[in-house]
Design an enzyme around this catalytic site. Structure first.
Site, PDB file in Angstrom:
ATOM      1  N   GLY A 170      -5.245   7.542   5.020  1.00 46.82           N
ATOM      2  CA  GLY A 170      -4.413   8.465   5.787  1.00 46.82           C
ATOM      3  C   GLY A 170      -3.145   8.837   5.037  1.00 46.82           C
ATOM      4  O   GLY A 170      -2.751  10.009   4.970  1.00 46.82           O
ATOM      5  N   LYS A 198       0.830  -1.212   0.000  1.00 48.96           N
ATOM      6  CA  LYS A 198       0.000   0.000   0.000  1.00 48.96           C
ATOM      7  C   LYS A 198       0.863   1.260   0.000  1.00 48.96           C
ATOM      8  O   LYS A 198       0.622   2.182  -0.779  1.00 48.96           O
ATOM      9  CB  LYS A 198      -0.926  -0.036   1.229  1.00 48.96           C
ATOM     10  CG  LYS A 198      -1.879   1.139   1.309  1.00 48.96           C
ATOM     11  CD  LYS A 198      -3.178   0.756   1.976  1.00 48.96           C
ATOM     12  CE  LYS A 198      -3.092   0.664   3.479  1.00 48.96           C
ATOM     13  NZ  LYS A 198      -3.383   1.948   4.147  1.00 48.96           N
ATOM     14  N   SER A 199       1.872   1.298   0.859  1.00 50.96           N
ATOM     15  CA  SER A 199       2.721   2.498   0.932  1.00 50.96           C
ATOM     16  C   SER A 199       3.371   2.787  -0.415  1.00 50.96           C
ATOM     17  O   SER A 199       3.407   3.926  -0.885  1.00 50.96           O
ATOM     18  CB  SER A 199       3.835   2.293   1.965  1.00 50.96           C
ATOM     19  OG  SER A 199       3.306   2.192   3.245  1.00 50.96           O
ATOM     20  N   SER A 243       7.722   9.419  11.699  1.00 55.85           N
ATOM     21  CA  SER A 243       6.528   9.158  10.888  1.00 55.85           C
ATOM     22  C   SER A 243       6.863   9.343   9.415  1.00 55.85           C
ATOM     23  O   SER A 243       7.254  10.434   8.984  1.00 55.85           O
ATOM     24  CB  SER A 243       5.399  10.112  11.297  1.00 55.85           C
ATOM     25  OG  SER A 243       4.455  10.219  10.244  1.00 55.85           O
ATOM     26  N   ASP A 286       2.219  -0.833  11.971  1.00 55.92           N
ATOM     27  CA  ASP A 286       0.867  -1.288  11.622  1.00 55.92           C
ATOM     28  C   ASP A 286       0.605  -2.723  12.071  1.00 55.92           C
ATOM     29  O   ASP A 286      -0.498  -3.244  11.867  1.00 55.92           O
ATOM     30  CB  ASP A 286       0.648  -1.186  10.106  1.00 55.92           C
ATOM     31  CG  ASP A 286       0.607   0.264   9.656  1.00 55.92           C
ATOM     32  OD1 ASP A 286       0.248   1.134  10.476  1.00 55.92           O
ATOM     33  OD2 ASP A 286       0.939   0.534   8.491  1.00 55.92           O
TER      34      ASP A 286
HETATM   35  C1  S3P Z   1       2.619   4.871   6.225  1.00 56.03           C
HETATM   36  C2  S3P Z   1       3.217   5.250   7.375  1.00 56.03           C
HETATM   37  C3  S3P Z   1       2.770   4.859   8.708  1.00 56.03           C
HETATM   38  C4  S3P Z   1       1.756   3.727   8.655  1.00 56.03           C
HETATM   39  C5  S3P Z   1       0.754   3.899   7.559  1.00 56.03           C
HETATM   40  C6  S3P Z   1       1.464   3.965   6.213  1.00 56.03           C
HETATM   41  C7  S3P Z   1       3.178   5.340   4.935  1.00 56.03           C
HETATM   42  O1  S3P Z   1       2.179   5.971   9.342  1.00 56.03           O
HETATM   43  O2  S3P Z   1       1.082   3.605   9.883  1.00 56.03           O
HETATM   44  O3  S3P Z   1      -0.146   2.817   7.532  1.00 56.03           O
HETATM   45  O4  S3P Z   1       2.878   4.758   3.876  1.00 56.03           O
HETATM   46  O5  S3P Z   1       3.925   6.324   4.950  1.00 56.03           O
HETATM   47  P1  S3P Z   1       3.115   7.035  10.138  1.00 56.03           P
HETATM   48  O6  S3P Z   1       4.102   7.488   9.172  1.00 56.03           O
HETATM   49  O7  S3P Z   1       2.215   8.161  10.548  1.00 56.03           O
HETATM   50  O8  S3P Z   1       3.662   6.271  11.306  1.00 56.03           O
END
Ligand code: S3P
Length: 458
Positions: free
Chosen positions: A106, A33-34, A179, A332
């Site tokens: 998010g 996903k990322s 983050s 996660d």
């Molecule tokens: C993500 C970063 C993480 C993770 C989210 C995906 C990303 O959040 O929890 O599901 O793809 O950059 P944080 O960067 O706020 O920890």
């Protein structure tokens, strides 16, 4: 009439997980996903055409895809399953005619805020109920330092409107938490900045944005200081050259099949081509420390990211303390780790996880409450959770409200595979945000997950 309609609607939104006898075979996990979000965004900023293979077709990623199209980028879904993006360059985005609704995503909304902040356009960002409760100031505060005009709704929430600038200021920023979303939003805004942007994370978070920017020809440096601080440095005013991307299979989705196989007696499964970026493998390290039989083979690099094949056999797990410094590399995975911990012998202490309280839901309290409802002994503090493992104590039988959190839903369906009475999870629709086909894939390995609540499914 009213009652039966409600019941039908409610059942349609539930899954029940019955005890599984043993899991076997090969699980083809969907794309990361990322990486999928980032491929769509960076491919859009590149000069030339980028082909993306293995993109996750999850609702979150599709929200980002629609948003990029609304920002004027041509993105085509080919018959071969590949995606083709015609990049518009670093100044080519167009103002959207309507608010960008990122649904539950998010990462999508936060990274896009960075992207828009560094462009001379205005966009309003909205999301679903869950996303509309999540904090946005952690993103908009650093972005404001770079010059755009930003209006954030009361309480630091969505909707957020950003009027970006074509002359963003470079920043030297030290976020309070590690983050990847904060870091990536700043980097995306900094692409058009004059001067060098520096981000000093307390420790390293997933670095897919850095790797992918490099893949697109951007010069960006990363350094780990003696105190563990991760320092990322990137000069602005660089251009991105289109480059094809192969998205690895998502280790955060693989986590559910891994834990399911470890805790279900007699299991032996393989998960080929899973992403092994060191900032994503904290759960594998932890499960091996707990005694998990996980073999990593055929390690290779594809599309600039390490991947490997995993073989997982059921194991007797023991409780451990998970080092707080490891949290970012498995942020996660705590809900599903808690399921493994519930089956383990002894207690598992998970410190340094305050960030879990601001995920799709408060994952410490929702995980702890759900485990308790199924007979597991759990305690929590503001930034930690302790699970007292005892396989025999897992009664099951509870109906767990996922609170629209995909990882909560999948974690409790995994627990149902080893509980005495099946576990029902409601509000399961968000599983499709990250792992479409989850129940089918797990059932293909030998799980017994059925639509509806216990009565409807029996
Ligand atoms: C993500 C970063 C993480 C993770 C989210 C995906 C990303 O959040 O929890 O599901 O793809 O950059 P944080 O960067 O706020 O920890």
């Amino acid at each position: 009439m009213q009652t039966s309609m409600n019941a039908t609607t409610a059942h349609a939104n539930m899954l029940t997980s019955f005890a599984a006898s043993q899991l076997s075979g090969e699980g083809v996990i969907p794309g990361d996903k990322s990486m999928s979000h980032r491929a769509l965004m960076l491919g859009s900023l590149a000069i030339g055409t980028t082909k993306v293979t293995g993109l996750l077709r999850g609702a979150d990623v599709l929200s980002t895809l629609s948003a990029m199209q609304a920002l004027g980028v041509e993105i085509l879904d080919g018959d071969d399953g590949d995606i083709t993006i015609t990049g518009v360059g670093t100044f080519g985005l167009r103002a959207p005619s309507e608010p960008l609704d990122l649904g539950n995503a998010g990462t999508g909304v936060r990274l896009l805020m960075g992207l828009v902040a560094g462009q001379p356009i205005t966009a309003t960002f909205t999301g679903d109920d869950s996303l509309s409760k999540r904090p946005m100031r952690r993103i908009t505060d650093p972005l404001e330092l770079m010059g755009p005009e930003i209006s954030v709704s009361e309480g630091g929430l969505l909707p957020v409107t950003i009027t970006g600038t074509d002359t963003p200021l470079a920043v030297d920023y030290t976020p309070k938490v590690a983050s990847a979303q904060i870091k990536s939003a700043i980097l995306l805004a900094a692409i058009n900045a004059r001067g060098t942007t520096i981000i000093r994370e307390p420790h390293i978070s997933r670095d897919h944005t850095e790797s992918m920017l490099r893949h697109f020809g951007v010069e960006i440096s990363q350094e780990i200081a003696d105190d563990g601080q991760h320092i990322v440095s990137m000069a602005g005013e660089q251009s991105l050259k289109a480059a094809d991307i192969l998205v690895p299979r998502d280790p955060s989705s693989a986590a559910f099949a891994m834990v399911a196989a470890l805790i279900t007696e007699g299991s032996d499964i393989t998960l080929p081509a899973i992403g092994m970026n060191p900032q994503r493998t904290g759960l594998i390290t932890t499960l091996i420390e707990m005694g998990g039989d996980i073999t990593i083979s055929n390690e290779r690099v594809e599309g600039g990211e390490p991947i490997a094949d995993l073989r997982i056999r059921s194991s007797t797990l023991k409780g451990i303390t998970v080092p707080a410094e490891r949290a970012a590399s498995m942020i996660d995975e705590y809900p599903i780790l808690s399921v493994a911990a519930a089956i383990a012998e002894g207690s598992t202490y998970m410190p340094g996880i305050a960030e879990l309280r601001v995920k799709e839901t408060d994952r410490i309290s929702v995980t702890a409450d759900g485990l308790r409802a199924n007979g597991v002994d759990v305690s929590e503090t503001e930034d930690s959770m302790t699970v007292i493992g005892n396989r025999d104590a897992i009664t099951g039988g509870a109906i767990i409200d996922s609170c629209h959190d995909h990882r909560i839903a999948m974690s409790f369906l995994t627990l149902g595979m080893v509980s005495k009475v099946p576990i029902t999870v409601s509000n399961i629709e968000t599983i499709a945000t990250s792992f479409p086909g989850f129940a089918d894939l797990m059932n293909g390995l030998g799980a017994d997950i059925r639509a509806g609540n216990y009565e409807a499914a029996s």
